[in-house]
Design a protein around this motif. Sequence first.
Motif, PDB file in Angstrom:
ATOM      1  N   THR A   1       0.822  -1.219   0.000  1.00 17.96           N
ATOM      2  CA  THR A   1       0.000   0.000   0.000  1.00 17.96           C
ATOM      3  C   THR A   1       0.850   1.260   0.000  1.00 17.96           C
ATOM      4  O   THR A   1       0.505   2.253  -0.645  1.00 17.96           O
ATOM      5  N   TRP A   2       1.953   1.242   0.713  1.00 11.48           N
ATOM      6  CA  TRP A   2       2.813   2.425   0.774  1.00 11.48           C
ATOM      7  C   TRP A   2       3.359   2.764  -0.607  1.00 11.48           C
ATOM      8  O   TRP A   2       3.300   3.907  -1.047  1.00 11.48           O
ATOM      9  N   ASP A   3       3.883   1.764  -1.301  1.00 16.27           N
ATOM     10  CA  ASP A   3       4.396   1.993  -2.650  1.00 16.27           C
ATOM     11  C   ASP A   3       3.283   2.410  -3.602  1.00 16.27           C
ATOM     12  O   ASP A   3       3.481   3.270  -4.469  1.00 16.27           O
ATOM     13  N   SER A   4       2.103   1.796  -3.455  1.00 18.78           N
ATOM     14  CA  SER A   4       0.974   2.139  -4.332  1.00 18.78           C
ATOM     15  C   SER A   4       0.526   3.582  -4.120  1.00 18.78           C
ATOM     16  O   SER A   4       0.130   4.258  -5.068  1.00 18.78           O
ATOM     17  N   SER A   5       0.595   4.055  -2.877  1.00 18.91           N
ATOM     18  CA  SER A   5       0.210   5.440  -2.602  1.00 18.91           C
ATOM     19  C   SER A   5       1.164   6.411  -3.295  1.00 18.91           C
ATOM     20  O   SER A   5       0.736   7.443  -3.830  1.00 18.91           O
ATOM     21  N   ILE A   6       2.445   6.084  -3.308  1.00 13.74           N
ATOM     22  CA  ILE A   6       3.418   6.934  -3.994  1.00 13.74           C
ATOM     23  C   ILE A   6       3.158   6.932  -5.493  1.00 13.74           C
ATOM     24  O   ILE A   6       3.175   7.984  -6.150  1.00 13.74           O
ATOM     25  N   ALA A   7       2.892   5.748  -6.050  1.00 11.70           N
ATOM     26  CA  ALA A   7       2.612   5.650  -7.487  1.00 11.70           C
ATOM     27  C   ALA A   7       1.352   6.422  -7.851  1.00 11.70           C
ATOM     28  O   ALA A   7       1.316   7.130  -8.872  1.00 11.70           O
ATOM     29  N   LEU A   8       0.293   6.305  -7.035  1.00 11.46           N
ATOM     30  CA  LEU A   8      -0.949   7.024  -7.309  1.00 11.46           C
ATOM     31  C   LEU A   8      -0.724   8.530  -7.301  1.00 11.46           C
ATOM     32  O   LEU A   8      -1.258   9.253  -8.160  1.00 11.46           O
ATOM     33  N   THR A   9       0.069   9.010  -6.357  1.00 11.08           N
ATOM     34  CA  THR A   9       0.365  10.443  -6.302  1.00 11.08           C
ATOM     35  C   THR A   9       1.100  10.895  -7.558  1.00 11.08           C
ATOM     36  O   THR A   9       0.784  11.942  -8.138  1.00 11.08           O
ATOM     37  N   ALA A  10       2.081  10.110  -7.993  1.00 12.47           N
ATOM     38  CA  ALA A  10       2.822  10.460  -9.205  1.00 12.47           C
ATOM     39  C   ALA A  10       1.906  10.483 -10.424  1.00 12.47           C
ATOM     40  O   ALA A  10       2.019  11.361 -11.293  1.00 12.47           O
TER      41      ALA A  10
ATOM     42  N   LEU B   1       8.366  20.619 -10.859  1.00  7.73           N
ATOM     43  CA  LEU B   1       8.029  19.978  -9.592  1.00  7.73           C
ATOM     44  C   LEU B   1       7.945  18.469  -9.761  1.00  7.73           C
ATOM     45  O   LEU B   1       8.473  17.710  -8.934  1.00  7.73           O
ATOM     46  N   TRP B   2       7.286  18.021 -10.831  1.00  7.12           N
ATOM     47  CA  TRP B   2       7.141  16.574 -11.052  1.00  7.12           C
ATOM     48  C   TRP B   2       8.499  15.929 -11.283  1.00  7.12           C
ATOM     49  O   TRP B   2       8.770  14.840 -10.754  1.00  7.12           O
ATOM     50  N   CYS B   3       9.350  16.573 -12.070  1.00  3.87           N
ATOM     51  CA  CYS B   3      10.696  16.022 -12.310  1.00  3.87           C
ATOM     52  C   CYS B   3      11.483  15.927 -11.010  1.00  3.87           C
ATOM     53  O   CYS B   3      12.166  14.918 -10.757  1.00  3.87           O
ATOM     54  N   TRP B   4      11.386  16.952 -10.171  1.00  2.00           N
ATOM     55  CA  TRP B   4      12.098  16.926  -8.893  1.00  2.00           C
ATOM     56  C   TRP B   4      11.554  15.831  -7.986  1.00  2.00           C
ATOM     57  O   TRP B   4      12.317  15.070  -7.369  1.00  2.00           O
ATOM     58  N   LEU B   5      10.237  15.728  -7.883  1.00  2.00           N
ATOM     59  CA  LEU B   5       9.626  14.707  -7.030  1.00  2.00           C
ATOM     60  C   LEU B   5      10.023  13.302  -7.463  1.00  2.00           C
ATOM     61  O   LEU B   5      10.207  12.407  -6.634  1.00  2.00           O
ATOM     62  N   MET B   6      10.132  13.103  -8.783  1.00  2.15           N
ATOM     63  CA  MET B   6      10.448  11.774  -9.312  1.00  2.15           C
ATOM     64  C   MET B   6      11.949  11.518  -9.392  1.00  2.15           C
ATOM     65  O   MET B   6      12.375  10.412  -9.748  1.00  2.15           O
ATOM     66  N   GLY B   7      12.753  12.528  -9.096  1.00  2.00           N
ATOM     67  CA  GLY B   7      14.193  12.343  -9.112  1.00  2.00           C
ATOM     68  C   GLY B   7      14.777  12.118 -10.497  1.00  2.00           C
ATOM     69  O   GLY B   7      15.695  11.316 -10.678  1.00  2.00           O
ATOM     70  N   ILE B   8      14.235  12.835 -11.498  1.00  2.00           N
ATOM     71  CA  ILE B   8      14.697  12.669 -12.878  1.00  2.00           C
ATOM     72  C   ILE B   8      15.265  14.001 -13.374  1.00  2.00           C
ATOM     73  O   ILE B   8      15.029  15.052 -12.761  1.00  2.00           O
ATOM     74  N   PRO B   9      16.024  13.980 -14.480  1.00  2.00           N
ATOM     75  CA  PRO B   9      16.602  15.229 -14.999  1.00  2.00           C
ATOM     76  C   PRO B   9      15.520  16.259 -15.303  1.00  2.00           C
ATOM     77  O   PRO B   9      14.380  15.889 -15.632  1.00  2.00           O
ATOM     78  N   PRO B  10      15.841  17.533 -15.161  1.00  2.11           N
ATOM     79  CA  PRO B  10      17.183  18.081 -14.883  1.00  2.11           C
ATOM     80  C   PRO B  10      17.493  18.244 -13.406  1.00  2.11           C
ATOM     81  O   PRO B  10      18.493  18.884 -13.067  1.00  2.11           O
TER      82      PRO B  10
END
Length: 600
Positions: free
Chosen positions: A185-194, A484-493
């Motif tokens: 559930t914890w991982d699913s909550s993160i995925a749903l938010t993304a 914001l989405w790129c930063w939250l997901m830890g992707i470039p730039p």
Amino acid sequence: MAPPPAHRPRKKRRSEPSTTNGTITADQKPAFPLAAFFWPIKGINTSPWITLPVILMTTFLFRWTTALWPYSGKGVEPMHGDFEAQRHWMEVTINLPVTHWYFHDLGWWGLDYPPLTAYHSWVLGQIGWWIGEPEWFRLYLSRGNDDAGLKVFMRATVVVSEYLVYVPAAVLCVRQLAKQHGVNTWDSSIALTAILMQPATILIDHGHFQYNTVMLGFTLASLASLLAGRRLWSCVFFVAALGFKQMALFYAPAIAAYLAGSCISPRLDLPRLFGIAIITLTSFAVLFLPLLLGTAYDVYRNVPLPSDATLPSLLASLPSWLVSEKGWLYPYALQLCQAIHRIFPFSRGLFEDKVANLWCAVHTSGLHKLTAYSPALLSRAALLLTLASIIPPCALLFRYPKKEILLKAFAATSWGFFLCSYQVHEKNVLLPLLPMTMLLATEGGMGKGTRAWVGFANTLACWTLFPLLTKDGLRIPYFVLTGLWCWLMGIPPFGFGTYSLPTPGLEVGEGEAGEDGVDVVSEILHLAIYAGMVGWHVVEAFVPPPEDKPDLWVVANVCLGAAGFGLCYLWCLWGVVEGSGMLYDIGLLKRKGDAGKKWQ
């Protein structure tokens, strides 16, 4: 005999899967900022009904904040934009008889979406009229209305429609994927938010202004039904998606291939096949029923067509007994033909404006001018190329109808349509993004490899939408939401943890538990395109294009975007090939053949 217990014993909650889908590092730390936000509740037996309202309220905040900005066509004469089109359809459906809906003043945002959009517009128009603002929907008199109250009402209808259809469907689909892949559930909550924070969807529906999430929500409901094994409900929901926006046809071949494949594998199941056919036809009949009932009522009242109505060319291809004006079926055939004629506008051209697909890239780059060919020839070429791109994933899905490859097959098919099909808009990129982004909710979906590709596709899609969003005055929301989405997901730039480059705050050698990143070739291509996107923004902001080539930067956007989307298509297609088991079957056959030769 002992009396029955006064209460039923409370069910024990099922234990959570211990596996991670890539949200934590090998040394048990959050792998990227979005996972860090959920870190305080990790390991706590928290009910999803506690976390879900927080997720929904947070994502609502970003939607409503985006809605404060301008919309498509605000103050732009003479046609205004998509906001005016949606408002106009509301006034058309509440002020005119049903038989006029698809005929009325086609030069001013004539209705060109399927009937469910018309019914949706009728409901919203009635609500707007009922709350006491009929001036918003005065036929002819309300055109280009920029009233602040109207803006609030229209923006609210997008949010409410999304939270009634798209959000519940996304929650159900994420839960089905979690159940299938053993994600906790914890991982699913993160995925749903993304997924709900996906910037392109927010910018188009709540910034530019459209109702795409209604169609996307029905598609997710159909997908969730397939994952749950409820094929008939999947047919109902997908017909609803098609009935709201014809763009859902991007998914139709993949759904048809999976349903047909499930009827012959592992054995022929004719009752299932007939059930799917009957439910699908019944759903289409129910979809058009209000339109036909309205036609019957107008025939009873002897309501004539508009004086400037032009009969659809499709009518001439029908049998004479059906199109005879004296026949009782003629009014119904006329309405259906006109609706189909408006829904599929082949006369509009190969592509609209500048969109990052194959045809526009070839034409605008000067590689080959398509104006030298007739529209009929271009239509056939687009059809053949689209078939060539969608047949491989659909054939594999038909031969190997596995739930594990559904998402990538959906994505590959819709990427094929977007890159090669006819009459593609830049906003159509939302369709392949949906199944690709849903991969975040699968096993390892938040790990380096999948997150790198999903992040790359979403960032590139937002970037290709930038010229459209700039016209609408949405430059700042674009940078804020995408960044914001790129930063939250830890992707470039803002982060390079999904690649071999070191990321600030992440020591060399640290990474997601059990998950490898992308291969070297993909990494080089990704980073080169990311660098191109950043460099393009710098040039676009400070260097004016040559006077004789005012669209030079937009053309560069189209060409680089089309190349990147082509990579996304190939990645999804390869995922279907790998996940289908075809390579194993080929290897097995080869080994059997070698063994046979050995014994000869």
